[in-house]
Design a protein around this motif. Structure first.
Motif, PDB file in Angstrom:
ATOM      1  N   ALA A 238     -65.256 -69.782 117.505  1.00 50.74           N
ATOM      2  CA  ALA A 238     -66.429 -70.440 118.090  1.00 50.74           C
ATOM      3  C   ALA A 238     -66.294 -71.960 118.025  1.00 50.74           C
ATOM      4  O   ALA A 238     -66.706 -72.670 118.954  1.00 50.74           O
ATOM      5  CB  ALA A 238     -67.690 -69.985 117.362  1.00 50.74           C
ATOM      6  N   ALA A 239     -65.692 -72.459 116.944  1.00 47.70           N
ATOM      7  CA  ALA A 239     -65.568 -73.908 116.774  1.00 47.70           C
ATOM      8  C   ALA A 239     -64.638 -74.519 117.817  1.00 47.70           C
ATOM      9  O   ALA A 239     -64.890 -75.614 118.329  1.00 47.70           O
ATOM     10  CB  ALA A 239     -65.062 -74.224 115.370  1.00 47.70           C
ATOM     11  N   VAL A 240     -63.561 -73.825 118.141  1.00 47.00           N
ATOM     12  CA  VAL A 240     -62.625 -74.339 119.149  1.00 47.00           C
ATOM     13  C   VAL A 240     -63.317 -74.448 120.504  1.00 47.00           C
ATOM     14  O   VAL A 240     -63.220 -75.474 121.194  1.00 47.00           O
ATOM     15  CB  VAL A 240     -61.379 -73.424 119.244  1.00 47.00           C
ATOM     16  N   ILE A 241     -64.045 -73.401 120.890  1.00 50.76           N
ATOM     17  CA  ILE A 241     -64.738 -73.421 122.179  1.00 50.76           C
ATOM     18  C   ILE A 241     -65.845 -74.478 122.168  1.00 50.76           C
ATOM     19  O   ILE A 241     -66.052 -75.196 123.148  1.00 50.76           O
ATOM     20  CB  ILE A 241     -65.317 -72.039 122.509  1.00 50.76           C
ATOM     21  N   ILE A 245     -62.684 -77.166 124.056  1.00 45.49           N
ATOM     22  CA  ILE A 245     -61.289 -76.805 124.303  1.00 45.49           C
ATOM     23  C   ILE A 245     -61.235 -75.391 124.863  1.00 45.49           C
ATOM     24  O   ILE A 245     -61.838 -74.477 124.305  1.00 45.49           O
ATOM     25  CB  ILE A 245     -60.461 -76.874 122.998  1.00 45.49           C
ATOM     26  N   ILE A 246     -60.523 -75.205 125.946  1.00 52.78           N
ATOM     27  CA  ILE A 246     -60.295 -73.873 126.508  1.00 52.78           C
ATOM     28  C   ILE A 246     -58.795 -73.582 126.402  1.00 52.78           C
ATOM     29  O   ILE A 246     -58.009 -73.988 127.256  1.00 52.78           O
ATOM     30  CB  ILE A 246     -60.747 -73.770 127.979  1.00 52.78           C
ATOM     31  N   PRO A 247     -58.370 -72.903 125.347  1.00 48.72           N
ATOM     32  CA  PRO A 247     -56.946 -72.606 125.190  1.00 48.72           C
ATOM     33  C   PRO A 247     -56.442 -71.698 126.308  1.00 48.72           C
ATOM     34  O   PRO A 247     -57.213 -70.934 126.904  1.00 48.72           O
ATOM     35  CB  PRO A 247     -56.878 -71.885 123.834  1.00 48.72           C
ATOM     36  N   ALA A 248     -55.145 -71.766 126.562  1.00 45.53           N
ATOM     37  CA  ALA A 248     -54.549 -70.850 127.541  1.00 45.53           C
ATOM     38  C   ALA A 248     -54.664 -69.419 127.044  1.00 45.53           C
ATOM     39  O   ALA A 248     -54.788 -68.480 127.838  1.00 45.53           O
ATOM     40  CB  ALA A 248     -53.088 -71.214 127.779  1.00 45.53           C
ATOM     41  N   LEU A 277     -54.947 -66.362 113.811  1.00 43.56           N
ATOM     42  CA  LEU A 277     -55.310 -66.730 115.178  1.00 43.56           C
ATOM     43  C   LEU A 277     -54.089 -67.297 115.881  1.00 43.56           C
ATOM     44  O   LEU A 277     -53.344 -68.086 115.294  1.00 43.56           O
ATOM     45  CB  LEU A 277     -56.414 -67.790 115.173  1.00 43.56           C
ATOM     46  N   LEU A 278     -53.901 -66.899 117.121  1.00 47.21           N
ATOM     47  CA  LEU A 278     -52.877 -67.485 117.984  1.00 47.21           C
ATOM     48  C   LEU A 278     -53.597 -68.257 119.074  1.00 47.21           C
ATOM     49  O   LEU A 278     -54.363 -67.680 119.854  1.00 47.21           O
ATOM     50  CB  LEU A 278     -51.989 -66.403 118.596  1.00 47.21           C
ATOM     51  N   CYS A 279     -53.385 -69.561 119.124  1.00 49.47           N
ATOM     52  CA  CYS A 279     -54.063 -70.427 120.094  1.00 49.47           C
ATOM     53  C   CYS A 279     -53.018 -71.184 120.884  1.00 49.47           C
ATOM     54  O   CYS A 279     -52.239 -71.956 120.306  1.00 49.47           O
ATOM     55  CB  CYS A 279     -54.987 -71.420 119.389  1.00 49.47           C
ATOM     56  N   GLU A 280     -52.984 -70.986 122.187  1.00 51.66           N
ATOM     57  CA  GLU A 280     -51.948 -71.605 123.013  1.00 51.66           C
ATOM     58  C   GLU A 280     -52.512 -72.725 123.886  1.00 51.66           C
ATOM     59  O   GLU A 280     -53.626 -72.625 124.409  1.00 51.66           O
ATOM     60  CB  GLU A 280     -51.275 -70.556 123.900  1.00 51.66           C
ATOM     61  N   ALA A 281     -51.724 -73.772 124.024  1.00 51.81           N
ATOM     62  CA  ALA A 281     -52.021 -74.860 124.960  1.00 51.81           C
ATOM     63  C   ALA A 281     -50.903 -74.915 125.986  1.00 51.81           C
ATOM     64  O   ALA A 281     -49.725 -74.750 125.637  1.00 51.81           O
ATOM     65  CB  ALA A 281     -52.124 -76.191 124.220  1.00 51.81           C
ATOM     66  N   ASP A 282     -51.240 -75.120 127.253  1.00 50.54           N
ATOM     67  CA  ASP A 282     -50.202 -75.280 128.274  1.00 50.54           C
ATOM     68  C   ASP A 282     -50.582 -76.408 129.221  1.00 50.54           C
ATOM     69  O   ASP A 282     -51.730 -76.825 129.304  1.00 50.54           O
ATOM     70  CB  ASP A 282     -49.933 -73.971 129.024  1.00 50.54           C
ATOM     71  N   GLY A 283     -49.595 -76.948 129.912  1.00 54.99           N
ATOM     72  CA  GLY A 283     -49.811 -78.057 130.833  1.00 54.99           C
ATOM     73  C   GLY A 283     -48.658 -79.032 130.761  1.00 54.99           C
ATOM     74  O   GLY A 283     -47.514 -78.650 130.467  1.00 54.99           O
ATOM     75  N   THR A 284     -48.926 -80.312 131.016  1.00 57.91           N
ATOM     76  CA  THR A 284     -47.887 -81.328 130.871  1.00 57.91           C
ATOM     77  C   THR A 284     -47.615 -81.547 129.384  1.00 57.91           C
ATOM     78  O   THR A 284     -48.463 -81.228 128.539  1.00 57.91           O
ATOM     79  CB  THR A 284     -48.325 -82.657 131.508  1.00 57.91           C
ATOM     80  N   PRO A 285     -46.457 -82.095 129.030  1.00 60.88           N
ATOM     81  CA  PRO A 285     -46.181 -82.345 127.603  1.00 60.88           C
ATOM     82  C   PRO A 285     -47.263 -83.179 126.933  1.00 60.88           C
ATOM     83  O   PRO A 285     -47.630 -82.914 125.784  1.00 60.88           O
ATOM     84  CB  PRO A 285     -44.837 -83.081 127.641  1.00 60.88           C
ATOM     85  N   GLU A 286     -47.795 -84.164 127.657  1.00 57.11           N
ATOM     86  CA  GLU A 286     -48.827 -85.024 127.076  1.00 57.11           C
ATOM     87  C   GLU A 286     -50.127 -84.243 126.836  1.00 57.11           C
ATOM     88  O   GLU A 286     -50.772 -84.386 125.783  1.00 57.11           O
ATOM     89  CB  GLU A 286     -49.106 -86.220 127.993  1.00 57.11           C
ATOM     90  N   GLU A 287     -50.506 -83.418 127.809  1.00 56.55           N
ATOM     91  CA  GLU A 287     -51.712 -82.611 127.658  1.00 56.55           C
ATOM     92  C   GLU A 287     -51.584 -81.639 126.493  1.00 56.55           C
ATOM     93  O   GLU A 287     -52.515 -81.473 125.691  1.00 56.55           O
ATOM     94  CB  GLU A 287     -51.980 -81.825 128.954  1.00 56.55           C
ATOM     95  N   GLU A 291     -53.857 -81.436 123.105  1.00 57.02           N
ATOM     96  CA  GLU A 291     -54.668 -80.245 122.840  1.00 57.02           C
ATOM     97  C   GLU A 291     -54.261 -79.564 121.536  1.00 57.02           C
ATOM     98  O   GLU A 291     -55.115 -79.074 120.792  1.00 57.02           O
ATOM     99  CB  GLU A 291     -54.571 -79.264 124.012  1.00 57.02           C
ATOM    100  N   ILE A 292     -52.963 -79.540 121.254  1.00 57.15           N
ATOM    101  CA  ILE A 292     -52.494 -78.958 119.997  1.00 57.15           C
ATOM    102  C   ILE A 292     -53.062 -79.740 118.812  1.00 57.15           C
ATOM    103  O   ILE A 292     -53.520 -79.158 117.815  1.00 57.15           O
ATOM    104  CB  ILE A 292     -50.957 -78.929 119.933  1.00 57.15           C
ATOM    105  N   ALA A 293     -53.061 -81.067 118.919  1.00 51.70           N
ATOM    106  CA  ALA A 293     -53.600 -81.898 117.830  1.00 51.70           C
ATOM    107  C   ALA A 293     -55.089 -81.641 117.637  1.00 51.70           C
ATOM    108  O   ALA A 293     -55.574 -81.520 116.493  1.00 51.70           O
ATOM    109  CB  ALA A 293     -53.347 -83.374 118.133  1.00 51.70           C
ATOM    110  N   ARG A 294     -55.828 -81.533 118.737  1.00 51.00           N
ATOM    111  CA  ARG A 294     -57.271 -81.288 118.643  1.00 51.00           C
ATOM    112  C   ARG A 294     -57.554 -79.911 118.053  1.00 51.00           C
ATOM    113  O   ARG A 294     -58.420 -79.759 117.184  1.00 51.00           O
ATOM    114  CB  ARG A 294     -57.919 -81.409 120.017  1.00 51.00           C
ATOM    115  N   MET A 295     -56.822 -78.887 118.516  1.00 49.76           N
ATOM    116  CA  MET A 295     -57.057 -77.539 117.997  1.00 49.76           C
ATOM    117  C   MET A 295     -56.671 -77.450 116.528  1.00 49.76           C
ATOM    118  O   MET A 295     -57.363 -76.786 115.736  1.00 49.76           O
ATOM    119  CB  MET A 295     -56.285 -76.502 118.819  1.00 49.76           C
ATOM    120  N   THR A 296     -55.591 -78.096 116.150  1.00 48.56           N
ATOM    121  CA  THR A 296     -55.172 -78.083 114.745  1.00 48.56           C
ATOM    122  C   THR A 296     -56.262 -78.659 113.851  1.00 48.56           C
ATOM    123  O   THR A 296     -56.595 -78.089 112.801  1.00 48.56           O
ATOM    124  CB  THR A 296     -53.866 -78.871 114.562  1.00 48.56           C
ATOM    125  N   ALA A 297     -56.840 -79.760 114.281  1.00 45.51           N
ATOM    126  CA  ALA A 297     -57.912 -80.387 113.490  1.00 45.51           C
ATOM    127  C   ALA A 297     -59.120 -79.462 113.372  1.00 45.51           C
ATOM    128  O   ALA A 297     -59.712 -79.324 112.282  1.00 45.51           O
ATOM    129  CB  ALA A 297     -58.316 -81.713 114.124  1.00 45.51           C
TER     130      ALA A 297
END
Length: 485
Positions: A238-241, A245-248, A277-287, A291-297
């Motif tokens: 719930a906290a991620v959403i 953040i909308i993970p892939a 939990l498995l949380c995936e981010a996809d997109g450009t390397p910068e994106e 997103e990985i940094a935000r989800m990790t926090a």
């Protein structure tokens, strides 16, 4: 010549000789779908190779009043493709051509027998892929995906089948060829495409599908987060959403699941954690990096005891391999398993998982929970041994109670597996008599003869009364005379 012999003769006259199966040894592989606890041999199996042959099968069945069960690859888990005695299974397996792929419009036109993964394999040369990815994607077909409104681990960001299908060409039981939806942004008339997707083969036979394709992300990385408490893991979802953040993909596995899967795939799961939990981010390397940094926090703030981020594509696939192979891994620790499917609000995850834990003790059966956490789509795997007296019955009762709990907390009895025969009684727990009457009216509008997949998905009101989930006033049941579907 009796009626069944006359019917088979007419069916063989309408199709090539190799396209009709009627011997027991030939029809045995079609006696069930992935819900193998229930089996029924059909009178015959028809294997049309094109739309004209589908129409020919329907014509013969109309003339002899013979019911039809449409079937894709048979990977469904709710008994939706289980045959009907003295009926025909219409398999679309031979309709397996990619008709057209348009890289500019990002669409693919395919026949119903094309495998889910084959669409992405064909589109890869254009840097595109088809997003819905059910666990059975190497085998399941797009026609079956349309029938069940299939999802997958990436449905949180990219949507279910209904969000990725633009147009369906289908034939009705009365022999009409109808196109629902459009390759344009909109289609005239009622939005019947949305009603058709997920209709479990009860409204028509799919002969062609136009799907959306999306660009293959430049990169993707996945976080594997461990939690010492189920409640903390559910709170993290719930906290991620809530953080916008909308993970892939966002999947959860409890301790039973990770311990079941790890020896099978060696994915590196923390088998000591109460949940991962498995949380995936996809997109450009910068994106992805952001997103990985935000989800990790967020995950660490929610109480994650450990966080590991995939460092390569191989490691990302390894992390996902356990989730994708959870069902076959269950066979290593249990002779049988019963895979449930219900959807709940994310805020109710902890309550439902703790409720399932209490049910385990009450029914004396283990349950491994592995599911699409991001959209609250649960897939409890109830482990049992069908060779032991009453274990199958206990497993079914366990599953029905899970679904009742899903409804109680504001959810539904299915997310992507469909109702079929498995959940037909649970429909009575969720819907009112007026709602069930409306479902039946839609069915009659498409199939007035009630020959397409009858007695599936929609319970009769009499059945609901017998099941004890409908109030009968003055000994009378409203709409009791509705046809059986």
């Amino acid at each position: 010549m009796n009626n069944s012999q006359a019917f088979l003769a007419a069916l063989r006259a309408a199709l090539p000789p190799s396209s009709v199966l009627s011997e027991t040894e030939d029809t045995r592989p079609y006696e069930c779908d992935g819900l193998s606890a229930y089996r029924q041999l059909p009178m015959a199996v028809a294997l049309p190779a094109d739309e004209a042959q589908v129409l020919a099968v329907l014509k013969v069945c109309r003339e002899f009043n013979v019911p039809i069960v449409p079937r894709g690859a048979g990977t469904g888990l709710s008994g939706g493709a289980m045959p009907i005695e003295n009926g025909v299974v219409l398999s679309t397996a031979r309709m397996n051509q990619v008709v057209r792929m348009d890289a500019y419009a990002r669409t693919a036109v395919v026949q119903p027998g094309v495998r889910n993964l084959a669409i992405s394999e064909e589109a890869a040369q254009h840097g595109l892929y088809y997003a819905p990815d059910p666990s059975s994607q190497i085998a399941c077909t797009i026609g079956g995906n349309v029938a069940e409104n299939s999802g997958g681990v990436h449905c949180l960001k990219y949507g279910l089948t209904v969000h990725n299908v633009l147009r369906v060409r289908m034939v009705t039981m009365e022999g009409d060829v109808v196109e629902l939806g459009s390759e344009a942004l909109d289609a005239p008339g009622l939005d019947l495409l949305a009603a058709f997707v997920g209709s479990e083969g009860m409204l028509g036979i799919v002969t062609e599908v136009t799907v959306k394709l999306v660009p293959k992300p430049a990169t993707a990385r996945v976080i594997m987060a461990s939690f010492n408490e189920i409640g903390a893991a559910c709170g993290a979802v719930a906290a991620v959403i809530a953080a916008g953040i909308i993970p892939a993909g966002m999947e959860m596995m409890d301790r039973t699941s990770s311990r079941m899967v790890e020896p099978f795939v060696h994915a590196g799961y923390d088998t000591g954690a109460a949940a991962i939990l498995l949380c995936e981010a996809d997109g450009t390397p910068e994106e992805v990096e952001e997103e990985i940094a935000r989800m990790t926090a967020v995950l660490q703030g929610a109480g994650a005891s450990a966080v590991q981020v995939s460092g390569s594509e191989a490691e990302r696939l390894k992390f996902w391999s356990g989730r994708k192979n959870a069902f076959p891994a269950a066979g290593r620790i249990s002779p049988d398993y019963y895979c449930m499917d219900g959807t709940i609000p994310r805020k109710q995850l902890a309550r439902v998982l703790l409720g399932i834990e209490q049910m385990e003790a009450r029914y004396g059966l283990r349950c491994a929970n592995v599911f699409h956490a991001g959209d609250g789509n649960l897939h409890p795997l109830i482990l049992f041994d069908a060779n032991k007296p009453d274990e199958l019955q206990r497993a079914e009762a366990f599953g029905a109670e899970i679904l009742a709990l899903c409804v109680e907390v504001g959810g539904t009895i299915t997310g992507e597996h469909g109702v079929g025969i498995e959940k037909i009684d649970s429909m009575c727990a969720q819907f009112t008599d007026a709602e069930l009457a409306a479902f039946s009216a839609v069915k009659r509008a498409f199939d007035p003869l009630s020959l397409l997949n009858p007695n599936k998905a929609i319970p009769t009101l009499n059945r609901c009364a017998e099941f004890g989930k409908m109030h009968v006033r003055a000994g009378r049941l409203p709409f009791a005379g509705l046809p059986r579907f």
